[in-house]
Design an enzyme around this catalytic site. Structure first.
Site, PDB file in Angstrom:
ATOM      1  N   GLN A 100       0.854  -1.194   0.000  1.00 41.11           N
ATOM      2  CA  GLN A 100       0.000   0.000   0.000  1.00 41.11           C
ATOM      3  C   GLN A 100       0.893   1.249   0.000  1.00 41.11           C
ATOM      4  OE1 GLN A 100      -2.356   1.491   3.306  1.00 41.11           O
ATOM      5  NE2 GLN A 100      -4.186   1.483   2.012  1.00 41.11           N
ATOM      6  N   HIS A 178      -2.818   4.290  -1.734  1.00 42.69           N
ATOM      7  CA  HIS A 178      -3.613   4.714  -0.576  1.00 42.69           C
ATOM      8  C   HIS A 178      -4.249   6.064  -0.901  1.00 42.69           C
ATOM      9  CE1 HIS A 178      -5.230   5.123   3.295  1.00 42.69           C
ATOM     10  NE2 HIS A 178      -4.172   4.852   4.049  1.00 42.69           N
ATOM     11  N   TYR A 183      -5.498  11.121   3.726  1.00 43.60           N
ATOM     12  CA  TYR A 183      -4.090  11.367   3.415  1.00 43.60           C
ATOM     13  C   TYR A 183      -3.968  12.076   2.053  1.00 43.60           C
ATOM     14  CZ  TYR A 183      -3.507   8.496   7.512  1.00 43.60           C
ATOM     15  OH  TYR A 183      -3.590   8.016   8.790  1.00 43.60           O
ATOM     16  N   ARG A 230      -7.416   2.558  -3.030  1.00 47.99           N
ATOM     17  CA  ARG A 230      -8.360   2.634  -1.907  1.00 47.99           C
ATOM     18  C   ARG A 230      -8.905   4.058  -1.829  1.00 47.99           C
ATOM     19  NH1 ARG A 230      -7.752   0.554   4.453  1.00 47.99           N
ATOM     20  NH2 ARG A 230      -9.736  -0.539   4.304  1.00 47.99           N
ATOM     21  N   ARG A 321      -8.757  -5.582  11.998  1.00 46.82           N
ATOM     22  CA  ARG A 321      -8.413  -5.882  13.387  1.00 46.82           C
ATOM     23  C   ARG A 321      -8.441  -7.369  13.738  1.00 46.82           C
ATOM     24  NH1 ARG A 321     -12.194  -0.903  14.997  1.00 46.82           N
ATOM     25  NH2 ARG A 321     -13.082  -1.679  13.046  1.00 46.82           N
TER      26      ARG A 321
HETATM   27  C1  FNR Z   1      -5.861   0.611  10.106  1.00 50.66           C
HETATM   28  N1  FNR Z   1      -6.376   0.928   8.840  1.00 50.66           N
HETATM   29  C2  FNR Z   1      -5.515   1.295   7.813  1.00 50.66           C
HETATM   30  N2  FNR Z   1      -6.001   1.596   6.585  1.00 50.66           N
HETATM   31  C3  FNR Z   1      -5.170   1.856   5.550  1.00 50.66           C
HETATM   32  O1  FNR Z   1      -5.643   2.103   4.434  1.00 50.66           O
HETATM   33  N3  FNR Z   1      -3.812   1.828   5.741  1.00 50.66           N
HETATM   34  C4  FNR Z   1      -3.241   1.562   6.931  1.00 50.66           C
HETATM   35  O2  FNR Z   1      -2.012   1.533   7.061  1.00 50.66           O
HETATM   36  C5  FNR Z   1      -4.119   1.320   8.039  1.00 50.66           C
HETATM   37  N4  FNR Z   1      -3.628   1.093   9.291  1.00 50.66           N
HETATM   38  C6  FNR Z   1      -4.470   0.708  10.323  1.00 50.66           C
HETATM   39  C7  FNR Z   1      -3.930   0.366  11.569  1.00 50.66           C
HETATM   40  C8  FNR Z   1      -4.751  -0.084  12.587  1.00 50.66           C
HETATM   41  C9  FNR Z   1      -4.141  -0.458  13.900  1.00 50.66           C
HETATM   42  C10 FNR Z   1      -6.155  -0.171  12.372  1.00 50.66           C
HETATM   43  C11 FNR Z   1      -7.066  -0.693  13.443  1.00 50.66           C
HETATM   44  C12 FNR Z   1      -6.679   0.175  11.150  1.00 50.66           C
HETATM   45  C13 FNR Z   1      -7.812   0.679   8.543  1.00 50.66           C
HETATM   46  C14 FNR Z   1      -8.030  -0.800   8.199  1.00 50.66           C
HETATM   47  O3  FNR Z   1      -7.438  -1.124   6.953  1.00 50.66           O
HETATM   48  C15 FNR Z   1      -9.547  -1.167   8.128  1.00 50.66           C
HETATM   49  O4  FNR Z   1     -10.170  -0.371   7.158  1.00 50.66           O
HETATM   50  C16 FNR Z   1     -10.245  -0.963   9.462  1.00 50.66           C
HETATM   51  O5  FNR Z   1      -9.517  -1.557  10.520  1.00 50.66           O
HETATM   52  C17 FNR Z   1     -11.671  -1.545   9.441  1.00 50.66           C
HETATM   53  O6  FNR Z   1     -11.657  -2.941   9.240  1.00 50.66           O
HETATM   54  P1  FNR Z   1     -11.886  -3.964  10.477  1.00 50.66           P
HETATM   55  O7  FNR Z   1     -10.752  -3.811  11.418  1.00 50.66           O
HETATM   56  O8  FNR Z   1     -13.202  -3.578  11.116  1.00 50.66           O
HETATM   57  O9  FNR Z   1     -11.968  -5.339   9.833  1.00 50.66           O
END
Ligand code: FNR
Length: 351
Positions: A100, A178, A183, A230, A321
């Site tokens: 990404q 991304h 961002y 994304r 998560r």
């Molecule tokens: C993220 N998310 C995220 N999104 C992204 O585009 N790039 C990234 O580097 C990150 N980093 C990130 C770190 C942490 C600790 C969390 C919890 C989330 C968002 C992630 O990709 C996702 O969209 C969300 O976590 C929602 O999905 P879940 O966790 O409900 O399955």
């Protein structure tokens, strides 16, 4: 209950995924001080190779894209070499992995790059600061960015393209740009952060110009079949809401529909969230405007995600998560074994 998820999925002539479960990009802040991926990171990703596709944590394309500590990069030979360990570990276990590509724009902080580079500018479309401080580093307040010039925008497009080429050198199967979560690329697409009066602002065509230039430069460099994006049409993170953004995304999505990307991915934490100006959820809005491969995400379980695919809300399910809490997420879902619940303390170690 999870019949859809365990079917293979053909993205294009180049890439077929063994199942529809994707590991979402998850920033872990565990690269070394030169932003080089470590052996522990290679092991972490290697353990999750049963996913149909892994999307790496966001990887910065150049030093001034950094907004959080120890986020990995893809702009030095050492970083490319470090990622090679990661992609080898995933491939050895039968998986596929995209990088990404990230520039945080106004969410960057010179604390992370001033000493190494000697400059302290934060670059963004317009001089509109994001409110607040860097997470877990309360002493670092976000600064008012310097609007990027047209020449600097061209340089950014080149730097994205070079990072994509570096990703392929490092053994990645493709890249996800991304363009979500407030961002740099997303900052061009929302009126809250884009107040420009030149050919990059004000109208949908202008506001989409830089994002499309990045998409096209990378597609040309490494192939559209290995390029994904994304997006966050709904402002929900590091971004103020503005109903005029709807027209920007109507236009942007029509432009993407005319291209042949590997997939389009929604950037959201909870896909139940509704946006007035989108007429509902982010995924329902994008589905109406984009008929090619769509990846959904955001607080889904395997069951609710499977159901959403069965109802044709999207084609692939990204899981975030729960993948941190369960390295063997795919196997647990397949066998019906109970999942470990995610908690934030899990972010302090790389298991
Ligand atoms: C993220 N998310 C995220 N999104 C992204 O585009 N790039 C990234 O580097 C990150 N980093 C990130 C770190 C942490 C600790 C969390 C919890 C989330 C968002 C992630 O990709 C996702 O969209 C969300 O976590 C929602 O999905 P879940 O966790 O409900 O399955």
């Amino acid at each position: 209950m999870t019949q859809q998820l365990f079917q293979s999925y053909r993205l294009n002539d180049t890439l077929t995924l063994t199942n529809k479960i994707v590991m979402a990009p998850l920033t872990r802040c565990m690269a070394d001080d030169n932003l080089v991926p470590t052996t522990a990171m290679a092991e972490y990703y290697g353990r999750r190779a049963q996913a149909g596709l892994i999307i790496s944590e966001a990887v910065i394309i150049r030093p001034d894209g950094q907004g959080y500590p120890n986020t990995p990069g893809l702009f030095t030979p050492e970083q490319i070499q470090g990622w090679r360990q990661v992609t080898d570990a995933v491939h050895a276990n039968g998986g596929k992995i995209f990088a990404q590509l990230w520039h945080t724009g106004r969410v960057a902080h010179p604390h992370f790059y001033q000493q190494k580079t000697g400059y302290s500018d934060v670059f963004a479309p317009s001089a509109v600061a994001v409110e607040g401080t860097v997470p877990r580093m309360r002493e670092l307040t976000y600064q008012t960015p310097t609007p990027v010039s047209a020449v600097q925008i061209e340089q950014l497009v080149n730097d994205y393209s070079q990072a994509a080429a570096n990703a392929i050198d490092a053994g990645f199967d493709g890249v996800e740009i991304h363009g979500a979560n407030g961002y740099l690329i997303d900052q061009f697409l929302h009126h809250d952060s884009n107040r420009r009066e030149d050919e990059f602002g004000q109208t949908p065509e202008n506001m989409a110009r830089f994002p499309l230039a990045v998409v096209d430069a990378i597609s040309q460099r490494i192939g559209a079949d290995r390029t994904a994006l994304r997006v966050s049409p709904g402002a929900y993170f590091n971004m103020g809401s503005d109903s005029r953004d709807r027209d920007v995304f109507d236009y942007f999505l029509a432009q993407l529909q005319a291209r042949d990307l590997a997939y389009l991915h929604i950037g959201i934490f909870d896909d139940a969230m509704e946006f007035d100006y989108l007429g509902g959820t982010a995924s329902a809005y994008v589905r109406q405007h984009y008929t090619k491969t769509l990846m959904g995400v955001g607080s889904y379980s395997a069951e609710t995600g499977d159901q959403a695919i069965a109802e044709d809300k999207f084609d692939l399910l990204a899981i975030g998560r729960p993948f941190i809490a369960n390295p063997d997420y795919v196997e647990r879902v397949r066998s019906g074994e109970k999942l470990v619940d995610y908690s934030e303390e899990m972010l302090t170690t790389l298991v």
